[in-house]
Design a protein around this motif. Structure first.
Motif, PDB file in Angstrom:
ATOM      1  N   VAL A 104      -5.851   5.560 -44.115  1.00 10.85           N
ATOM      2  CA  VAL A 104      -5.877   6.954 -44.558  1.00 10.85           C
ATOM      3  C   VAL A 104      -4.513   7.393 -45.053  1.00 10.85           C
ATOM      4  CG1 VAL A 104      -6.339   9.325 -43.837  1.00 10.85           C
ATOM      5  CG2 VAL A 104      -7.748   7.472 -42.973  1.00 10.85           C
ATOM      6  N   TYR A 105      -4.520   8.057 -46.185  1.00  6.47           N
ATOM      7  CA  TYR A 105      -3.294   8.627 -46.741  1.00  6.47           C
ATOM      8  C   TYR A 105      -2.680   9.582 -45.710  1.00  6.47           C
ATOM      9  CZ  TYR A 105      -0.249  10.541 -50.375  1.00  6.47           C
ATOM     10  OH  TYR A 105       0.833  10.916 -51.130  1.00  6.47           O
ATOM     11  N   PRO A 106      -1.345   9.631 -45.613  1.00 12.40           N
ATOM     12  CA  PRO A 106      -0.708  10.428 -44.551  1.00 12.40           C
ATOM     13  C   PRO A 106      -1.134  11.888 -44.483  1.00 12.40           C
ATOM     14  CG  PRO A 106       0.906   8.991 -45.591  1.00 12.40           C
ATOM     15  CD  PRO A 106      -0.354   8.856 -46.393  1.00 12.40           C
ATOM     16  N   ALA A 107      -1.512  12.471 -45.616  1.00 12.11           N
ATOM     17  CA  ALA A 107      -1.896  13.890 -45.602  1.00 12.11           C
ATOM     18  C   ALA A 107      -3.305  14.105 -45.065  1.00 12.11           C
ATOM     19  CB  ALA A 107      -1.795  14.473 -47.013  1.00 12.11           C
ATOM     20  N   ASN A 108      -4.054  13.029 -44.823  1.00 14.11           N
ATOM     21  CA  ASN A 108      -5.418  13.149 -44.326  1.00 14.11           C
ATOM     22  C   ASN A 108      -5.469  12.613 -42.893  1.00 14.11           C
ATOM     23  OD1 ASN A 108      -8.244  13.477 -44.258  1.00 14.11           O
ATOM     24  ND2 ASN A 108      -8.455  12.790 -46.369  1.00 14.11           N
ATOM     25  N   ASP A 109      -6.643  12.648 -42.267  1.00 11.94           N
ATOM     26  CA  ASP A 109      -6.779  12.078 -40.930  1.00 11.94           C
ATOM     27  C   ASP A 109      -8.246  11.744 -40.691  1.00 11.94           C
ATOM     28  OD1 ASP A 109      -7.812  13.938 -38.395  1.00 11.94           O
ATOM     29  OD2 ASP A 109      -7.380  15.081 -40.199  1.00 11.94           O
ATOM     30  N   PRO A 110      -8.578  11.007 -39.616  1.00 12.52           N
ATOM     31  CA  PRO A 110      -9.964  10.559 -39.411  1.00 12.52           C
ATOM     32  C   PRO A 110     -10.957  11.676 -39.123  1.00 12.52           C
ATOM     33  CG  PRO A 110      -8.423   9.213 -38.150  1.00 12.52           C
ATOM     34  CD  PRO A 110      -7.656  10.389 -38.642  1.00 12.52           C
ATOM     35  N   ALA A 111     -10.470  12.887 -38.871  1.00 10.39           N
ATOM     36  CA  ALA A 111     -11.368  14.001 -38.553  1.00 10.39           C
ATOM     37  C   ALA A 111     -11.127  15.168 -39.500  1.00 10.39           C
ATOM     38  CB  ALA A 111     -11.199  14.432 -37.102  1.00 10.39           C
ATOM     39  N   SER A 112     -11.039  14.897 -40.785  1.00 13.47           N
ATOM     40  CA  SER A 112     -10.884  15.985 -41.755  1.00 13.47           C
ATOM     41  C   SER A 112     -12.184  16.761 -42.002  1.00 13.47           C
ATOM     42  CB  SER A 112     -10.346  15.448 -43.082  1.00 13.47           C
ATOM     43  OG  SER A 112      -8.958  15.224 -43.004  1.00 13.47           O
ATOM     44  N   PRO A 295       9.439   7.427 -58.321  1.00 14.98           N
ATOM     45  CA  PRO A 295       9.673   8.553 -57.399  1.00 14.98           C
ATOM     46  C   PRO A 295       8.471   9.476 -57.228  1.00 14.98           C
ATOM     47  CG  PRO A 295      10.804   8.914 -59.487  1.00 14.98           C
ATOM     48  CD  PRO A 295      10.286   7.509 -59.532  1.00 14.98           C
ATOM     49  N   ASP A 296       7.589   9.534 -58.215  1.00 11.91           N
ATOM     50  CA  ASP A 296       6.458  10.454 -58.148  1.00 11.91           C
ATOM     51  C   ASP A 296       5.154   9.769 -57.728  1.00 11.91           C
ATOM     52  OD1 ASP A 296       7.986  12.694 -59.053  1.00 11.91           O
ATOM     53  OD2 ASP A 296       7.849  11.890 -61.084  1.00 11.91           O
ATOM     54  N   LEU A 297       4.936   8.551 -58.213  1.00  9.52           N
ATOM     55  CA  LEU A 297       3.644   7.905 -58.025  1.00  9.52           C
ATOM     56  C   LEU A 297       3.704   6.643 -57.178  1.00  9.52           C
ATOM     57  CD1 LEU A 297       2.363   8.296 -61.696  1.00  9.52           C
ATOM     58  CD2 LEU A 297       1.458   9.471 -59.693  1.00  9.52           C
ATOM     59  N   GLY A 298       4.880   6.262 -56.720  1.00 11.91           N
ATOM     60  CA  GLY A 298       5.022   5.017 -55.988  1.00 11.91           C
ATOM     61  C   GLY A 298       4.144   4.911 -54.759  1.00 11.91           C
ATOM     62  N   GLY A 299       3.860   6.028 -54.105  1.00 12.01           N
ATOM     63  CA  GLY A 299       3.024   6.010 -52.911  1.00 12.01           C
ATOM     64  C   GLY A 299       1.537   6.125 -53.191  1.00 12.01           C
ATOM     65  N   HIS A 300       1.148   6.097 -54.478  1.00 14.73           N
ATOM     66  CA  HIS A 300      -0.247   6.305 -54.851  1.00 14.73           C
ATOM     67  C   HIS A 300      -0.858   5.077 -55.520  1.00 14.73           C
ATOM     68  CE1 HIS A 300       0.097  10.706 -54.101  1.00 14.73           C
ATOM     69  NE2 HIS A 300       1.356  10.473 -54.434  1.00 14.73           N
ATOM     70  N   PHE A 301      -0.278   3.916 -55.273  1.00 15.23           N
ATOM     71  CA  PHE A 301      -0.748   2.690 -55.907  1.00 15.23           C
ATOM     72  C   PHE A 301      -2.235   2.452 -55.618  1.00 15.23           C
ATOM     73  CE2 PHE A 301      -1.456  -1.873 -56.190  1.00 15.23           C
ATOM     74  CZ  PHE A 301      -0.801  -2.215 -57.367  1.00 15.23           C
ATOM     75  N   GLY A 302      -2.664   2.699 -54.392  1.00 14.34           N
ATOM     76  CA  GLY A 302      -4.053   2.458 -54.020  1.00 14.34           C
ATOM     77  C   GLY A 302      -5.044   3.335 -54.754  1.00 14.34           C
ATOM     78  N   TRP A 303      -4.615   4.483 -55.223  1.00 10.22           N
ATOM     79  CA  TRP A 303      -5.479   5.352 -56.037  1.00 10.22           C
ATOM     80  C   TRP A 303      -5.660   4.753 -57.422  1.00 10.22           C
ATOM     81  CZ3 TRP A 303      -2.991   9.296 -59.552  1.00 10.22           C
ATOM     82  CH2 TRP A 303      -3.937   9.996 -60.292  1.00 10.22           C
ATOM     83  N   LEU A 304      -4.577   4.256 -58.003  1.00 10.10           N
ATOM     84  CA  LEU A 304      -4.619   3.710 -59.352  1.00 10.10           C
ATOM     85  C   LEU A 304      -5.272   2.330 -59.410  1.00 10.10           C
ATOM     86  CD1 LEU A 304      -0.987   4.826 -60.122  1.00 10.10           C
ATOM     87  CD2 LEU A 304      -3.002   5.733 -61.289  1.00 10.10           C
ATOM     88  N   ASP A 305      -5.105   1.540 -58.352  1.00  7.59           N
ATOM     89  CA  ASP A 305      -5.660   0.187 -58.292  1.00  7.59           C
ATOM     90  C   ASP A 305      -7.124   0.263 -57.874  1.00  7.59           C
ATOM     91  OD1 ASP A 305      -6.014  -2.566 -58.100  1.00  7.59           O
ATOM     92  OD2 ASP A 305      -5.143  -2.662 -56.083  1.00  7.59           O
TER      93      ASP A 305
END
Length: 469
Positions: A104-112, A295-305
């Motif tokens: 899960v992306y850090p801004a989310n959690d298992p009980a959203s 700097p902007d998208l480096g943490g979003h690789f899993g979204w793009l892939d």
């Protein structure tokens, strides 16, 4: 003995009369509560009816038949918790296993996802398990395992109740679908594939036009869809772009009001530009290690892939560009009427593109449409025309906004991530009455019931009430 029975009967009547807040954002996701006497001033040491410790979760509290329900994730446990709405006493907690675990992306959690509840019990959705239902006494009614899901940012759409069915939207990077199950038995009623839907997080709502059958309205990443509620059959759609739909649609009679965030500026640069900057091995693709320095998208690789092969290609990049730019965006008014098939952009009654929220849903209350976005920026619009009525700021409650606005008793409540809750005097020219600090993060949307305000912080669930409540 007779006195005891009378007291129990009176308590049952009181619980039945409690104003329900049965799902995310209350009745039909509107964000509008009933009753009066809601507090203007409150905090950890002021107007606290009760405070109960609860494990962390971003799901919002829901209220039915005198009970408050919340969900939480605690290690390998997926928890559903029931509390007494008047006292905060924990009545029961039940646990489901994490049969699969999403990264899960850090801004989310298992009980959203928030629960949905009625007089008989509660219905929950955990992305790491599926759907489950409990009776009001905590006994398990049924369960429906689902997943795993392909959603880099995690799932967040909440279940809703419509007649005798539980509705759940499951939008993901591929294989999105919508399903309805019988609330008593948990048996599947219908399932509808959503082939054009990508990842999104909006909770659906039920639209009941003045003529014709009830519809289920689902806001997705690239379009707004209407389905026949009874069968799940698609009816109409409007291409509506967003950066990932989150805000539940609201209704003003026959008119639907929706809001999606996007920008006219390109979100992503040309792939050739990115390759030239980060493709160290010059193979025309990007690995996660090569891309992480962006700097902007480096943490979003899993979204793009999209296919999870750990390689980012031009085709995947360009498909993402296409998805996030499909259709127009903004806060809109739409009257579907007897529409079938695609509704063109000219079918939108009005469109407003300023001060757009990213996560919070719009709020329609007493003839005014409210938008709240990061920075404490509040905008009020005329829902009939889209005319700007007022734009301003809650100056003591800046920061990010994850919770959606809610309203009752002539007051609008806005909670920011830092735990500052602004109380507005509702109206076209709204005013900030008070900003209250809970001294702890707030990600969940508050609940309103029978003059009481329920707020979930990182570690606790508060019930606030004015002294006379």
């Amino acid at each position: 003995m007779l006195r005891t029975i009378a007291l129990l009967s009176a308590a049952a009547i009181l619980m039945a009369q409690e104003g329900p807040w049965p799902q995310f954002r209350g009745p039909n996701g509107s964000g509008v509560g009933a009753g009066s006497g809601y507090p203007v001033e409150f905090g950890p040491g002021k107007n606290v009816a009760w405070k109960a410790p609860v494990p962390y979760g971003q799901s919002s509290p829901v209220i039915a038949a005198g009970r408050v329900y919340v969900t939480a994730g605690e290690g390998a446990k997926l928890l559903t918790i029931s509390l007494d709405a008047r006292t905060g006493k924990e009545l029961w907690r039940r646990e489901l296993p994490r049969t699969h675990q999403h990264k899960v992306y850090p801004a989310n959690d298992p009980a959203s996802p928030s629960p949905a509840a009625d007089d008989t019990g509660v219905y929950v959705f955990f992305p790491d398990f599926g759907l489950a239902a409990y009776n009001a006494d905590g006994s398990e009614r049924w369960r429906m395992p689902l997943g795993p899901f392909k959603n880099f940012y995690g799932m967040a759409a909440s279940p809703i109740l419509a007649g005798e069915t539980v509705i759940q939207v499951l939008d993901q990077q591929r294989g999105s679908f919508l399903l309805a199950v019988h609330r008593k038995s948990g048996k599947l009623k219908w399932k509808t594939e959503r082939p054009s839907a990508a990842i999104a997080w909006a909770t659906p709502m039920v639209y009941r036009p003045s003529a014709g059958p009830a519809q289920l309205v689902v806001l997705g990443a690239t379009q707004l869809d209407g389905y026949y509620l009874d069968t799940g059959e698609p009816r109409w759609f409007l291409r509506q772009s967003s950066s990932g739909s989150m805000g539940t649609v609201v209704a003003d009679g026959d008119t639907l009001l929706a809001s999606t965030y996007n920008t006219s500026e390109p979100w992503l640069p040309a792939f050739a530009t990115v390759i030239a900057k980060y493709d160290k091995d010059k193979n025309g693709e990007l690995s996660e290690s090569e891309f992480k320095d962006d700097p902007d998208l480096g943490g979003h690789f899993g979204w793009l892939d999209a296919n999870d092969d750990r390689r980012l290609t031009a085709a995947e990049w360009n498909e993402t560009v296409r998805l996030i730019s499909t259709g127009d965006f903004g806060t809109i008014a739409l009257k579907p009427g007897a529409a079938q098939g695609e509704i063109k952009a000219e079918g939108v009654a009005w469109r407003f593109k300023k001060n757009l929220p990213y996560i919070p849903a719009p709020l329609l209350y007493q003839g005014v449409l409210y938008l709240v976005k990061d920075g404490g920026i509040v905008t009020s619009l005329d829902p009939a025309t889209g005319k700007l009525l007022k734009e301003g700021r809650s100056p003591s409650a800046l920061g990010e906004y994850y919770a959606s606005p809610v309203a009752a008793d002539g007051k609008v409540y806005l909670a920011n991530g830092e735990g500052r809750i602004s109380v507005l005097k509702a109206g076209p020219q709204w005013e900030v009455l008070k900003v209250n600090s809970l001294e702890e993060e707030v990600h969940a949307t508050p609940a309103l019931s029978s003059g009481r305000l329920y707020v979930r912080t990182r570690t606790a669930l508060y019930c606030f009430a004015a002294p006379s409540s």
